[in-house]
Design a protein around this motif. Structure first.
Motif, mmCIF file in Angstrom:
data_model
loop_
_atom_site.group_PDB
_atom_site.id
_atom_site.type_symbol
_atom_site.label_atom_id
_atom_site.label_comp_id
_atom_site.label_asym_id
_atom_site.label_seq_id
_atom_site.Cartn_x
_atom_site.Cartn_y
_atom_site.Cartn_z
ATOM 1 N N ARG A 50 99.158 76.383 29.977
ATOM 2 C CA ARG A 50 99.035 76.970 31.318
ATOM 3 C C ARG A 50 98.566 75.943 32.331
ATOM 4 O O ARG A 50 99.167 75.787 33.404
ATOM 5 N N ASP A 51 97.499 75.219 32.014
ATOM 6 C CA ASP A 51 96.948 74.252 32.961
ATOM 7 C C ASP A 51 97.905 73.094 33.217
ATOM 8 O O ASP A 51 97.981 72.571 34.325
ATOM 9 N N VAL A 52 98.646 72.700 32.173
ATOM 10 C CA VAL A 52 99.646 71.646 32.356
ATOM 11 C C VAL A 52 100.733 72.120 33.323
ATOM 12 O O VAL A 52 101.143 71.386 34.235
ATOM 13 N N LEU A 53 101.194 73.353 33.141
ATOM 14 C CA LEU A 53 102.234 73.897 34.014
ATOM 15 C C LEU A 53 101.730 74.116 35.439
ATOM 16 O O LEU A 53 102.482 73.955 36.406
ATOM 17 N N LEU A 54 100.447 74.472 35.584
ATOM 18 C CA LEU A 54 99.868 74.674 36.907
ATOM 19 C C LEU A 54 99.459 73.357 37.563
ATOM 20 O O LEU A 54 99.062 73.346 38.732
ATOM 21 N N ASP A 55 99.553 72.260 36.812
ATOM 22 C CA ASP A 55 99.217 70.916 37.298
ATOM 23 C C ASP A 55 97.747 70.820 37.717
ATOM 24 O O ASP A 55 97.412 70.301 38.780
ATOM 25 N N ILE A 56 96.881 71.352 36.849
ATOM 26 C CA ILE A 56 95.444 71.233 37.065
ATOM 27 C C ILE A 56 94.818 70.631 35.806
ATOM 28 O O ILE A 56 95.462 70.557 34.759
ATOM 29 N N THR A 57 93.560 70.195 35.920
ATOM 30 C CA THR A 57 92.877 69.612 34.773
ATOM 31 C C THR A 57 92.762 70.641 33.652
ATOM 32 O O THR A 57 92.341 71.775 33.887
ATOM 33 N N VAL A 58 93.142 70.241 32.461
ATOM 34 C CA VAL A 58 93.077 71.154 31.315
ATOM 35 C C VAL A 58 91.626 71.593 31.102
ATOM 36 O O VAL A 58 90.719 70.761 31.042
#
Length: 211
Positions: A50-58
């Motif tokens: 999810r965080d990778v797809l949202l382009d935020i820090t995991v």
């Protein structure tokens, strides 16, 4: 205050999913490190994608909390292993709770990043189910996500309920609670009443028909 609430939900969901993964690893007779790895993948797999797809820090790279919580979950399984390994309902309970809480987290984080609700629902489904998919692959089981059981569909239904209550002006707590209850309720009913999606079947012609 919202950050504390979401973190609390995420920790509870991590414990629930980690225990479900570790319990399966115990049934497969993995060693402690293997069981910890399976529990960790189950707990953080969906949130990581999810965080990778949202382009935020995991999320788990910002604090060691989730690694420690998974260790705590392993300790709980070791201490209460006879109870947890013996009863399949225990695995189902923890899996359903983790699924519901992570769907809520996925939706909340996506909306906070400014994405529309339809994206948030998809991220909720990914957050709730992808860790379980990875877990099943690692322990050489057919992923529950791809079976006829009501699993990913329950995530989507919970997201839709969240959306409806949001459009109706309901409070955030009501949205989150209704979403979680919907996911858990559908999972319980699916098991209890054998609810399932239709199976896609492919009938192969025999060799004589192909000639």
């Amino acid at each position: 205050m919202d950050d504390i609430f979401l973190t609390t939900i995420e920790v509870i969901g991590t414990i629930a999913f980690a225990i479900s993964g570790i319990r399966l690893a115990a049934a497969k007779e993995f060693d402690w490190f293997g069981a910890y790895t399976i529990g960790l993948v189950t707990a953080i797999g969906g949130g990581t994608l999810r965080d990778v797809l949202l382009d935020i820090t995991v999320f788990w790279m910002e604090t060691p909390l989730y690694l420690l919580v998974t260790g705590l979950s392993l300790a709980l399984v070791i201490i209460f292993r006879k109870t947890l390994v013996r009863f399949n309902r225990t695995l189902f309970l923890f899996d359903a709770i983790g699924l519901a809480l992570f769907v809520v987290i996925g939706i909340q984080k996506s909306l906070a990043c400014g994405f529309p609700m339809w994206v948030a629902i998809a991220m909720g489904m990914i957050t709730g189910s992808f860790g379980g998919v990875t877990r099943d692959i690692l322990i050489n089981e057919e992923p529950l996500f791809f079976r006829k059981d009501i699993y990913a569909t329950a995530c989507i239904a919970g997201g839709i309920i969240y959306w409806i209550i949001d459009c109706a002006g309901g409070s955030p707590v009501l949205q989150q609670s209704a979403c979680a209850v919907t996911v858990i309720g559908l999972r319980v009913c699916a098991i209890r009443y054998n609810w399932a999606l239709p199976v896609l079947k492919y009938e192969r012609k025999n060799d004589t028909d192909r000639q």
